[in-house]
Design a protein around this motif. Structure first.
Motif, PDB file in Angstrom:
ATOM      1  N   ILE A   1     -10.345  -6.867  -9.105  1.00  0.00           N
ATOM      2  CA  ILE A   1      -9.453  -7.184  -7.980  1.00  0.00           C
ATOM      3  C   ILE A   1     -10.030  -8.324  -7.145  1.00  0.00           C
ATOM      4  O   ILE A   1      -9.305  -9.261  -6.774  1.00  0.00           O
ATOM      5  N   MET A   2     -11.319  -8.282  -6.870  1.00  0.00           N
ATOM      6  CA  MET A   2     -11.944  -9.328  -6.068  1.00  0.00           C
ATOM      7  C   MET A   2     -11.902 -10.677  -6.783  1.00  0.00           C
ATOM      8  O   MET A   2     -11.678 -11.721  -6.152  1.00  0.00           O
ATOM      9  N   LYS A   3     -12.062 -10.651  -8.101  1.00  0.00           N
ATOM     10  CA  LYS A   3     -11.985 -11.912  -8.848  1.00  0.00           C
ATOM     11  C   LYS A   3     -10.575 -12.501  -8.761  1.00  0.00           C
ATOM     12  O   LYS A   3     -10.402 -13.706  -8.562  1.00  0.00           O
TER      13      LYS A   3
ATOM     14  N   ASN B   1      -6.115 -16.336  -4.316  1.00  0.00           N
ATOM     15  CA  ASN B   1      -5.922 -16.153  -2.862  1.00  0.00           C
ATOM     16  C   ASN B   1      -4.991 -15.001  -2.516  1.00  0.00           C
ATOM     17  O   ASN B   1      -5.154 -14.345  -1.495  1.00  0.00           O
ATOM     18  N   THR B   2      -3.993 -14.755  -3.355  1.00  0.00           N
ATOM     19  CA  THR B   2      -3.010 -13.704  -3.101  1.00  0.00           C
ATOM     20  C   THR B   2      -2.830 -12.852  -4.353  1.00  0.00           C
ATOM     21  O   THR B   2      -2.778 -13.388  -5.462  1.00  0.00           O
ATOM     22  N   VAL B   3      -2.734 -11.544  -4.182  1.00  0.00           N
ATOM     23  CA  VAL B   3      -2.439 -10.663  -5.311  1.00  0.00           C
ATOM     24  C   VAL B   3      -1.351  -9.677  -4.909  1.00  0.00           C
ATOM     25  O   VAL B   3      -1.250  -9.303  -3.738  1.00  0.00           O
ATOM     26  N   LEU B   4      -0.550  -9.271  -5.870  1.00  0.00           N
ATOM     27  CA  LEU B   4       0.483  -8.274  -5.656  1.00  0.00           C
ATOM     28  C   LEU B   4       0.049  -6.957  -6.292  1.00  0.00           C
ATOM     29  O   LEU B   4      -0.523  -6.947  -7.391  1.00  0.00           O
ATOM     30  N   SER B   5       0.342  -5.863  -5.620  1.00  0.00           N
ATOM     31  CA  SER B   5      -0.036  -4.546  -6.139  1.00  0.00           C
ATOM     32  C   SER B   5       0.574  -4.291  -7.511  1.00  0.00           C
ATOM     33  O   SER B   5      -0.080  -3.746  -8.403  1.00  0.00           O
TER      34      SER B   5
ATOM     35  N   THR C   1      -2.960   4.026  -7.144  1.00  0.00           N
ATOM     36  CA  THR C   1      -4.388   3.785  -7.341  1.00  0.00           C
ATOM     37  C   THR C   1      -4.769   2.412  -6.812  1.00  0.00           C
ATOM     38  O   THR C   1      -5.802   2.254  -6.141  1.00  0.00           O
ATOM     39  N   VAL C   2      -3.933   1.413  -7.092  1.00  0.00           N
ATOM     40  CA  VAL C   2      -4.201   0.054  -6.603  1.00  0.00           C
ATOM     41  C   VAL C   2      -4.199   0.025  -5.081  1.00  0.00           C
ATOM     42  O   VAL C   2      -5.071  -0.591  -4.463  1.00  0.00           O
ATOM     43  N   ARG C   3      -3.238   0.701  -4.462  1.00  0.00           N
ATOM     44  CA  ARG C   3      -3.159   0.725  -3.001  1.00  0.00           C
ATOM     45  C   ARG C   3      -4.412   1.357  -2.390  1.00  0.00           C
ATOM     46  O   ARG C   3      -4.923   0.889  -1.370  1.00  0.00           O
TER      47      ARG C   3
ATOM     48  N   LEU D   1      -7.196  -1.203  -2.705  1.00  0.00           N
ATOM     49  CA  LEU D   1      -7.041  -2.266  -1.715  1.00  0.00           C
ATOM     50  C   LEU D   1      -7.430  -1.780  -0.326  1.00  0.00           C
ATOM     51  O   LEU D   1      -8.021  -2.524   0.461  1.00  0.00           O
ATOM     52  N   LYS D   2      -7.086  -0.529  -0.028  1.00  0.00           N
ATOM     53  CA  LYS D   2      -7.461   0.036   1.276  1.00  0.00           C
ATOM     54  C   LYS D   2      -8.981   0.107   1.410  1.00  0.00           C
ATOM     55  O   LYS D   2      -9.542  -0.240   2.461  1.00  0.00           O
ATOM     56  N   GLU D   3      -9.659   0.536   0.352  1.00  0.00           N
ATOM     57  CA  GLU D   3     -11.114   0.632   0.399  1.00  0.00           C
ATOM     58  C   GLU D   3     -11.751  -0.750   0.575  1.00  0.00           C
ATOM     59  O   GLU D   3     -12.676  -0.920   1.363  1.00  0.00           O
ATOM     60  N   LEU D   4     -11.236  -1.733  -0.158  1.00  0.00           N
ATOM     61  CA  LEU D   4     -11.767  -3.091  -0.050  1.00  0.00           C
ATOM     62  C   LEU D   4     -11.500  -3.674   1.335  1.00  0.00           C
ATOM     63  O   LEU D   4     -12.329  -4.407   1.883  1.00  0.00           O
ATOM     64  N   SER D   5     -10.350  -3.337   1.891  1.00  0.00           N
ATOM     65  CA  SER D   5     -10.022  -3.775   3.250  1.00  0.00           C
ATOM     66  C   SER D   5     -10.938  -3.115   4.272  1.00  0.00           C
ATOM     67  O   SER D   5     -11.422  -3.758   5.209  1.00  0.00           O
ATOM     68  N   ASP D   6     -11.175  -1.805   4.089  1.00  0.00           N
ATOM     69  CA  ASP D   6     -12.069  -1.075   4.994  1.00  0.00           C
ATOM     70  C   ASP D   6     -13.488  -1.624   4.942  1.00  0.00           C
ATOM     71  O   ASP D   6     -14.231  -1.552   5.931  1.00  0.00           O
ATOM     72  N   GLU D   7     -13.859  -2.181   3.785  1.00  0.00           N
ATOM     73  CA  GLU D   7     -15.183  -2.801   3.631  1.00  0.00           C
ATOM     74  C   GLU D   7     -15.197  -4.242   4.134  1.00  0.00           C
ATOM     75  O   GLU D   7     -16.204  -4.940   4.006  1.00  0.00           O
ATOM     76  N   ASN D   8     -14.053  -4.695   4.682  1.00  0.00           N
ATOM     77  CA  ASN D   8     -13.911  -6.041   5.251  1.00  0.00           C
ATOM     78  C   ASN D   8     -14.082  -7.142   4.204  1.00  0.00           C
ATOM     79  O   ASN D   8     -14.544  -8.247   4.501  1.00  0.00           O
TER      80      ASN D   8
END
Length: 259
Positions: free
Chosen positions: A21-23, A29-33, A46-48, A51-58
């Motif tokens: 996901i990070m790659k 720059n933009t990804v869709l679920s 699962t993707v959501r 993404l929430k975890e990655l967002s929480d990790e800033n």
């Protein structure tokens, strides 16, 4: 023991998903679920969660239907690393070779176009139109450059202005060169993107320019997304960090000028 192995496997799978996901976010720059769900072969739920975890990790910024790169939204912050920054510096340096004094230019947005704006010579007289508020702010330091921002709805997925008013304004411009970033490019499908509103603005920008230059890191070559912007035959230049003689560019040379 079985429970321990299963939990450990799930952790490793999640870790690998986050890496992929990070790659994708760094590259496009933009990804869709929905696209990540297909790529990873997991549910959108699962993707959501990922993404929430990655967002929480800033590490990313979540938006409706997906996520965007932090560097796309806040490129001026010193602590934000720009993906493939050295390659983008090379691309911007090459693009400068197309720019002559007293030209009228049209700039899109994105980190590579921002790098081009940063590298512009201070002594050149230019008129630059842009759909990117960030590019306009970057160019505000140049005394000899007249800067015109084409305003409209801010598309937060691409951080450029979009909408009918933007397209109408662009249609009234006649510029020498349009400089655009790239989401994906391939021999068969040309220049493509995942965002419909961005695609419409990009099409208008190409029509408004005598020549169009696409600025792209080589990792975005041979990739196709869902919406077509243009065939390669409608583009004047493809500028990458690679040597124009690189074998990876050999097929592109048949359709487009390579820098």
């Amino acid at each position: 023991y079985f429970l321990f192995v299963s939990c450990n496997l799930m952790f490793m799978l999640k870790k690998e998903r986050h890496k992929i996901i990070m790659k994708e976010i760094n590259l496009h720059n933009t990804v869709l679920s929905v696209d990540l769900s297909e790529l990873l072969n997991v549910s959108e739920d699962t993707v959501r969660r990922d993404l929430k975890e990655l967002s929480d990790e800033n590490r990313i910024i979540r938006v409706h239907g997906g996520a965007i790169s932090k560097s796309l939204v806040r490129p001026f912050m010193a602590d934000e690393s720009i993906y493939a920054h050295e390659e983008k510096k090379i691309i911007a340096s090459k693009a400068l070779g197309l720019i002559q004094n007293n030209m009228i230019l049209l700039f899109e947005g994105g980190t590579t176009i921002l790098e081009l704006a940063t590298q512009l010579p201070k002594n050149m007289n230019l008129t630059i139109f842009t759909v990117s508020p960030q590019v306009a702010i970057t160019l505000s330091d140049y005394e000899k450059i007249d800067v015109y921002t084409i305003g409209g709805k801010l598309n937060k997925n691409a951080n450029i202005h979009t909408g009918a008013s933007v397209i109408n304004e662009i249609s009234e411009i006649q510029c020498d060169i349009c400089f655009m970033g790239v989401n994906a490019i391939s021999i068969d499908n040309g220049f493509t993107d995942i965002d419909w509103e961005t695609v419409q603005v990009n099409k208008a920008m190409i029509k408004a320019a005598k020549q169009t230059a696409l600025l792209s890191i080589s990792e975005k070559l041979n990739i196709s997304k869902r919406y077509k912007v243009a065939d390669l035959s409608n583009i004047s230049y493809l500028i990458t960090e690679l040597d124009p003689k690189d074998k990876e560019l050999s097929q592109y040379k048949k359709q487009i000028k390579i820098m």
